[in-house]
Design a protein around this motif. Structure first.
Motif, mmCIF file in Angstrom:
data_model
loop_
_atom_site.group_PDB
_atom_site.id
_atom_site.type_symbol
_atom_site.label_atom_id
_atom_site.label_comp_id
_atom_site.label_asym_id
_atom_site.label_seq_id
_atom_site.Cartn_x
_atom_site.Cartn_y
_atom_site.Cartn_z
ATOM 1 N N SER A 85 30.539 53.468 30.140
ATOM 2 C CA SER A 85 30.884 54.647 29.348
ATOM 3 C C SER A 85 32.169 54.397 28.558
ATOM 4 C CB SER A 85 31.064 55.866 30.252
ATOM 5 O OG SER A 85 32.175 55.689 31.122
ATOM 6 N N ARG A 86 32.337 55.139 27.503
ATOM 7 C CA ARG A 86 33.511 54.966 26.642
ATOM 8 C C ARG A 86 34.808 55.268 27.395
ATOM 9 N NH1 ARG A 86 34.347 54.664 21.207
ATOM 10 N NH2 ARG A 86 36.395 55.325 20.475
ATOM 11 N N ALA A 87 34.773 56.279 28.254
ATOM 12 C CA ALA A 87 35.989 56.650 28.981
ATOM 13 C C ALA A 87 36.446 55.532 29.908
ATOM 14 C CB ALA A 87 35.741 57.924 29.772
ATOM 15 N N VAL A 88 35.512 54.926 30.631
ATOM 16 C CA VAL A 88 35.863 53.840 31.557
ATOM 17 C C VAL A 88 36.346 52.614 30.785
ATOM 18 C CG1 VAL A 88 34.911 52.191 33.216
ATOM 19 C CG2 VAL A 88 34.352 54.625 33.403
ATOM 20 N N LEU A 89 35.642 52.260 29.731
ATOM 21 C CA LEU A 89 36.033 51.080 28.948
ATOM 22 C C LEU A 89 37.404 51.284 28.306
ATOM 23 C CD1 LEU A 89 32.625 50.197 27.227
ATOM 24 C CD2 LEU A 89 33.658 49.142 29.243
ATOM 25 N N GLN A 90 37.664 52.494 27.835
ATOM 26 C CA GLN A 90 38.962 52.775 27.229
ATOM 27 C C GLN A 90 40.075 52.682 28.260
ATOM 28 O OE1 GLN A 90 39.572 53.439 23.744
ATOM 29 N NE2 GLN A 90 41.570 52.867 24.606
ATOM 30 N N GLN A 91 39.802 53.104 29.486
ATOM 31 C CA GLN A 91 40.807 53.000 30.544
ATOM 32 C C GLN A 91 41.120 51.539 30.858
ATOM 33 O OE1 GLN A 91 42.447 55.686 31.964
ATOM 34 N NE2 GLN A 91 43.751 54.045 32.767
ATOM 35 N N VAL A 92 40.094 50.701 30.867
ATOM 36 C CA VAL A 92 40.312 49.263 31.087
ATOM 37 C C VAL A 92 41.165 48.679 29.973
ATOM 38 C CG1 VAL A 92 39.173 47.010 31.229
ATOM 39 C CG2 VAL A 92 38.183 48.984 32.402
ATOM 40 N N ILE A 93 40.862 49.071 28.751
ATOM 41 C CA ILE A 93 41.632 48.583 27.600
ATOM 42 C C ILE A 93 43.090 49.008 27.708
ATOM 43 C CG2 ILE A 93 41.919 48.834 25.100
ATOM 44 C CD1 ILE A 93 38.861 49.059 24.895
ATOM 45 N N ASN A 94 43.316 50.248 28.094
ATOM 46 C CA ASN A 94 44.686 50.742 28.219
ATOM 47 C C ASN A 94 45.439 50.031 29.340
ATOM 48 O OD1 ASN A 94 44.089 52.530 26.162
ATOM 49 N ND2 ASN A 94 43.672 54.248 27.538
ATOM 50 N N ASP A 95 44.781 49.844 30.478
ATOM 51 C CA ASP A 95 45.453 49.226 31.623
ATOM 52 C C ASP A 95 45.810 47.763 31.369
ATOM 53 O OD1 ASP A 95 45.202 51.629 32.877
ATOM 54 O OD2 ASP A 95 43.576 51.028 34.222
ATOM 55 N N LEU A 96 44.941 47.072 30.647
ATOM 56 C CA LEU A 96 45.180 45.644 30.394
ATOM 57 C C LEU A 96 45.804 45.383 29.029
ATOM 58 C CD1 LEU A 96 41.887 44.073 31.846
ATOM 59 C CD2 LEU A 96 44.112 44.348 32.967
ATOM 60 N N ASN A 97 46.023 46.462 28.265
ATOM 61 C CA ASN A 97 46.616 46.337 26.934
ATOM 62 C C ASN A 97 45.793 45.388 26.059
ATOM 63 O OD1 ASN A 97 48.504 46.879 24.909
ATOM 64 N ND2 ASN A 97 49.836 45.172 25.518
ATOM 65 N N LEU A 98 44.502 45.596 26.044
ATOM 66 C CA LEU A 98 43.599 44.754 25.256
ATOM 67 C C LEU A 98 43.582 45.214 23.803
ATOM 68 C CD1 LEU A 98 40.574 44.590 27.743
ATOM 69 C CD2 LEU A 98 42.452 42.942 27.482
ATOM 70 N N GLN A 99 43.488 44.250 22.918
ATOM 71 C CA GLN A 99 43.441 44.548 21.491
ATOM 72 C C GLN A 99 41.989 44.593 21.021
ATOM 73 O OE1 GLN A 99 46.301 45.404 19.946
ATOM 74 N NE2 GLN A 99 47.260 45.054 21.958
ATOM 75 N N MET A 100 41.265 45.608 21.480
ATOM 76 C CA MET A 100 39.870 45.767 21.082
ATOM 77 C C MET A 100 39.457 47.209 21.290
ATOM 78 S SD MET A 100 37.826 44.001 24.321
ATOM 79 C CE MET A 100 38.539 42.397 23.995
#
Length: 239
Positions: A95-110
């Motif tokens: 889901s978008r919410a889970v993927l966005q949380q992963v991006i925020n936690d790891l500071n991913l540029q995507m």
């Protein structure tokens, strides 16, 4: 009589095929080698290696009250519910919410959409085992992203479904070998394709080649019978 004539014609056709392959052997071998070498160079030196790390989760028992925890009916009901919830877990993981949380936690540029293309969530056969795989050009980042996604998924399941029945069986480890490109396989497939293309080119060149080399070519191309053949005396010192 007709069967013997047909067998003779088939034998002549096979002989012509083998002669064509022998005459055009350089084309066939050259095409095969070129395709194999080009693909090997691309696979080994051009394509970027991609690594895949996998985290394995298990959807266990749901939280129940002490009154019904020990009854067989409850246990059976829990297992049935858990199997159905596993499908929901797969959707929540991507889901978008889970993927966005992963991006925020790891500071991913995507974006979540870009991360979704790197993530694969599968259910192992008819079990309650969930396998989360993440691909990345960096093996360390692939393992980190897979473990973080599992962590966020567990939290999301607790918040959304109010259950605490998902746990990690095997955390993702840093992969040693890339999953792509498959260098040896790519080279072998390219060689086979090159062989097929080479054979096709050989017959195409033969089809458009009208040169006369043998008495059989005279009969085949001109439709004239060969009355005599003048031997080549050049190798015997003749003029």
């Amino acid at each position: 009589m007709e069967e013997q004539q047909q067998l003779m014609e088939d034998e002549i056709d096979l002989r012509e095929i083998f002669q064509t392959l022998r005459r055009r052997a350089k084309v066939i071998i050259g095409t095969t080698l070129v395709c194999a070498v080009v693909m090997a160079l691309v696979s080994f030196f051009v394509l970027t290696p991609v690594y895949e790390a996998t985290t394995t989760l298990f959807a266990g028992r749901a939280t129940v009250t002490p009154e019904n925890a020990s009854t067989p009916q409850t246990l059976q009901s829990e297992m049935a519910i858990a199997k159905e919830l596993v499908k929901d877990y797969r959707e929540i993981a991507t889901s978008r919410a889970v993927l966005q949380q992963v991006i925020n936690d790891l500071n991913l540029q995507m974006t979540p959409e870009e991360l979704s293309e790197l993530v694969s969530v599968q259910l192992k056969n008819d079990t309650r085992i969930i396998m989360i795989s993440v691909k990345n050009t960096d093996p360390n980042m692939a393992a980190l992203m897979a473990n973080k996604l599992a962590e966020v998924l567990i939290d999301a399941v607790q918040q959304i479904l109010n259950v605490e029945n998902v746990q990690v069986i095997d955390a993702a480890t840093v992969p040693d070998e890339p999953v792509s490109p498959r260098k040896v396989l790519n080279t072998a497939v390219a060689a086979v394709v090159g062989l097929i293309v080479g054979i096709a080119l050989a017959f195409m060149f033969e089809y458009f080649d009208n040169s006369i080399r043998t008495p059989e070519d005279v009969e085949r191309h001109l439709g004239l019978p060969v009355l005599t053949v003048i031997p080549d005396l050049g190798n015997e010192g003749g003029e």
